[in-house]
Scaffold this motif. Structure first.
Motif, short mmCIF file in Angstrom:
data_model
loop_
_atom_site.label_atom_id
_atom_site.label_comp_id
_atom_site.label_asym_id
_atom_site.label_seq_id
_atom_site.Cartn_x
_atom_site.Cartn_y
_atom_site.Cartn_z
N GLU A 32 0.85 -1.20 0.00
CA GLU A 32 0.00 0.00 0.00
C GLU A 32 0.89 1.26 0.00
N GLY A 33 0.57 2.19 -0.85
CA GLY A 33 1.32 3.45 -0.84
C GLY A 33 2.61 3.42 -1.67
N ALA A 34 2.95 2.23 -2.21
CA ALA A 34 4.18 2.15 -3.02
C ALA A 34 3.96 2.91 -4.32
N ARG A 35 4.96 3.63 -4.73
CA ARG A 35 4.81 4.41 -5.95
C ARG A 35 5.54 3.77 -7.12
N VAL A 36 4.87 3.80 -8.26
CA VAL A 36 5.50 3.29 -9.48
C VAL A 36 5.77 4.49 -10.37
N THR A 37 7.04 4.68 -10.70
CA THR A 37 7.43 5.84 -11.51
C THR A 37 8.19 5.36 -12.72
N ARG A 38 8.41 6.28 -13.64
CA ARG A 38 9.16 5.87 -14.83
C ARG A 38 9.96 7.04 -15.37
N PHE A 39 11.10 6.68 -15.97
CA PHE A 39 11.89 7.66 -16.71
C PHE A 39 11.66 7.29 -18.17
N ALA A 40 11.20 8.27 -18.95
CA ALA A 40 10.73 7.94 -20.30
C ALA A 40 11.40 8.79 -21.37
N PRO A 41 12.69 8.60 -21.58
CA PRO A 41 13.38 9.44 -22.55
C PRO A 41 13.14 9.02 -23.99
N ALA A 69 10.72 1.78 -10.04
CA ALA A 69 10.89 2.76 -11.13
C ALA A 69 11.39 1.99 -12.33
N TYR A 70 10.90 2.34 -13.50
CA TYR A 70 11.36 1.63 -14.70
C TYR A 70 11.73 2.62 -15.79
N LEU A 71 12.43 2.12 -16.80
CA LEU A 71 12.85 2.98 -17.91
C LEU A 71 12.11 2.58 -19.18
N ARG A 72 11.42 3.53 -19.75
CA ARG A 72 10.68 3.26 -20.99
C ARG A 72 11.27 4.11 -22.11
N VAL A 73 11.51 3.51 -23.25
CA VAL A 73 12.06 4.26 -24.37
C VAL A 73 10.92 4.75 -25.26
N GLU A 74 10.85 6.06 -25.43
CA GLU A 74 9.76 6.65 -26.21
C GLU A 74 10.28 7.01 -27.59
N ASP A 75 10.16 6.04 -28.48
CA ASP A 75 10.75 6.20 -29.81
C ASP A 75 9.70 6.31 -30.90
N THR A 76 8.59 6.97 -30.60
CA THR A 76 7.55 7.07 -31.63
C THR A 76 7.80 8.24 -32.57
N ASP A 77 8.73 9.11 -32.20
CA ASP A 77 9.03 10.24 -33.06
C ASP A 77 10.28 9.92 -33.87
N LYS A 78 10.06 9.30 -35.00
CA LYS A 78 11.19 8.80 -35.80
C LYS A 78 12.15 9.91 -36.22
N LYS A 79 11.61 11.12 -36.31
CA LYS A 79 12.46 12.23 -36.76
C LYS A 79 13.60 12.50 -35.78
N ARG A 80 13.30 12.33 -34.50
CA ARG A 80 14.29 12.67 -33.49
C ARG A 80 15.22 11.52 -33.14
N GLU A 81 14.80 10.34 -33.54
CA GLU A 81 15.52 9.15 -33.09
C GLU A 81 16.83 8.96 -33.85
N ILE A 82 17.85 8.47 -33.20
CA ILE A 82 19.06 8.13 -33.93
C ILE A 82 19.38 6.67 -33.65
N ASP A 83 20.20 6.09 -34.53
CA ASP A 83 20.55 4.67 -34.36
C ASP A 83 21.12 4.44 -32.98
N ASP A 84 20.66 3.45 -32.32
CA ASP A 84 21.13 3.12 -30.99
C ASP A 84 21.28 4.34 -30.08
N GLY A 85 20.25 5.16 -30.06
CA GLY A 85 20.26 6.27 -29.12
C GLY A 85 20.02 5.78 -27.71
N VAL A 86 19.69 4.49 -27.60
CA VAL A 86 19.36 3.94 -26.28
C VAL A 86 20.60 3.76 -25.41
N SER A 87 21.67 3.24 -26.02
CA SER A 87 22.89 2.99 -25.22
C SER A 87 23.42 4.28 -24.61
#
Ligand code: GLU
Length: 553
Positions: A32-41, A69-87
């Protein structure tokens, strides 16, 4: 309208239902009261200091509540994305000791039960929810071309419309009949899927921002795009679906998203999802050197906007984290004073107490924090870190440093590992210069004397010292010998005496020591000279004293 027919026409391949995903992603098993957060770059190939800031806040918020806390990659904007921008993001975070156990863990790798954690791999989920909205009459296809949308914008500007965008009377495609839609699709016209907003211009919404408190805004009336013409969702729609199915309790994100909250609340409600709590963090700002004004850190103008800058300069990871915490939370410094050795990430962070005005990032303050952090490290630790940094950024220095590692550690141990360590080093790229006089390769002679000391006196001092120094002396004897030299040379060993009677002497013991220091190190200010001499050794000391004397003759 036969919504089933419309839904099948638009998204014929989608055969799952929202319930399917509800079952696949059940509620998290957390206290109870635990928070779930995310970093979504977004994978731009670059970790901005503001991203690290976000990552830390998200992690600490989850941690203090026993959540995750988890990390989600938000890569729906293909214009901004670069190859392996995740690493660049995951490695950048890891360099600073901030890693996420759940979500994307590196390029092509992930962990956790709520994945995939990369938006481009979740298209079927978005389209399933989109289809359910079409079935409820809450989404419709829009065939307007880019030119038509530009014309609409210009028309609204010309009319001085207060609210601009695709809505109400301007929303041309809102009321197309099924036949019209079928005909356009048969003719190959491209479409986007829009949200059918039921908002009205005169209604307002209220929400409680965890950091900013109660916020009131006009209700959303825009028929926002949910799916683009390639079937990929917009940020708004992906945020709604992901934070729902990943069971995020607190959406902590940059303040630039505040204005989108009415849209997001409308979308959560339309989908039948519980609206998460929102917390909009302040921007990381700096004082512009030219104008003196506060402004956002810019990727283009400020090298320190990229986290890689701190790695290249050799700031220890602890320093940056420690400094970020001081600007994130006003209580951090007091806590740190009371808990000097506890890891920074164990700080009992309270999101509610975060300031909502811009966080000022000041390199000078970071430098001070870092000097303190480094002063508390043991010599071996400093050596290991400098060596690691030099291996990557200055191999020649690495070779010099590691040629006699034991001696290098001893050099770095001068005035360290004691109750009042010196605070001279703020980053590893300063170390070469800081200890350069110990290395033939880097030692640059500079025998410039202070104005109050003549060359003749300097020669007399070093000649006398060359005769008298003894490396077997303990520290008191060593200094006693320098004091003893003073009077015969016309100086006084007593500084107070000199101040009382400056005309009676050429100078005091401090001036005599300065001359010796300059002769041995070419500097007026160094750590403990006694320790320096022990490391230089007798032959080198004699040679340097002689060399300095020759230069002054
Ligand atoms: N991908 C978004 C960004 O990079 C994240 C916003 C959010 O945290 O929801 O700005």
């Amino acid at each position: 309208m036969d919504y089933q027919k419309l839904a099948d026409l638009l998204l014929p391949d989608i055969d799952k239902t929202p319930e399917y995903y509800e079952e696949m992603y059940p509620a998290r098993n957390l206290p109870e009261g635990a928070r779930v957060t995310r970093f979504a770059p977004s994978p731009t190939g670059y970790l901005h200091i503001g991203g690290l800031f976000q990552a830390i806040i998200n992690q600490m918020t989850a941690k203090v509540s026993g959540g995750s806390a988890y990390l989600r990659v938000e890569d729906t904007d293909k214009k901004r994305e670069i190859d392996d921008g995740v690493s660049a993001i995951t490695n950048g975070l890891a360099t600073f000791g901030v890693s996420f156990k759940e979500g994307v863990t590196g390029f092509g790798t992930e962990a956790g039960d709520y994945g995939p954690y990369t938006q481009s791999k979740r298209v079927e989920i978005y389209q399933t929810i989109a289809k359910s909205l079409i079935l409820k009459g809450l989404a419709y296809p829009c065939f307007c071309t880019a030119d038509e949308l530009t014309a609409l914008r210009e028309k609204q500007e010309a009319e001085g419309a207060l609210i601009r965008g695709y809505f109400g009377k301007y929303a041309k495609c809102r009321d197309l009949t099924l036949e019209e839609i079928e005909a356009k699709i048969a003719a190959g016209e491209k479409w986007v899927l829009r949200f059918r907003s039921d908002g009205s211009e005169d209604k307002r919404i209220f929400f409680e921002d965890v950091i900013r408190g109660k916020i009131e805004m006009p209700e959303n009336i825009i028929d926002e795009v949910l799916l683009k013409s390639d079937g990929i969702p917009t940020y708004h729609f992906a945020h709604t679906c992901d934070d729902h199915f990943m069971h995020t309790t607190h959406v902590i994100r940059a303040e630039e998203w505040i204005s989108s909250v009415p849209k997001h609340i409308a979308l959560f409600k339309a989908c039948g999802f519980k609206v998460p709590k929102y917390a909009h963090t302040p921007q990381v700002m700096k004082i512009d050197e030219e104008t003196g004004d506060k402004r956002k850190l810019s990727k283009r103008k400020d090298p320190e906007a990229a986290v890689s800058y701190f790695v290249e300069e050799g700031f220890p990871k602890e320093s940056l984290i420690e400094y970020l915490l001081t600007i994130i939370s006003s209580g951090f410094e007091d806590w740190r004073r009371a808990n000097p050795t506890v890891p920074a990430m164990d700080y009992p962070f309270n999101l509610k107490k975060m300031s909502s005005s811009g966080c000022l990032f000041d390199l000078v303050k970071l430098t001070d924090v870092s000097k303190n952090v480094i002063s508390l490290m043991k010599a071996q630790e400093v050596y290991d870190r400098v060596a690691q940094w030099a291996q990557a950024y200055d191999t020649e220095f690495y070779n010099e440093l590691s040629a006699d590692a034991q001696r290098s550690v001893a050099i770095l141990n001068i005035d360290r590992e004691n109750p009042k360590p010196r605070k001279d080093i703020s980053k590893w790229n300063e170390v070469k210069d800081y200890i350069s006089y110990f290395f033939d390769k880097y030692y640059v002679k500079d025998y410039t004397l202070p104005e109050n000391i003549s060359k003749e006196d300097a020669v007399a001092i070093v000649n006398c010292y060359a005769q008298s120094f003894d490396l077997n002396d303990d520290k008191d004897m060593w200094f006693g010998r320098i004091k003893d030299m003073c009077e015969p040379l016309g100086f006084t060993p007593n500084v107070k005496e000199y101040k009382k009677n400056p005309d009676a002497y050429k100078g005091h013991v401090g001036d005599v020591s300065t001359v010796i220091r300059i002769a041995l190190t070419s500097r007026r200010n160094t750590p403990d000279l006694y320790s320096i001499m022990a490391l230089l050794g007798e032959d080198e000391i004699k040679a340097r004293l002689q060399d300095a004397a020759d230069s002054w003759k």
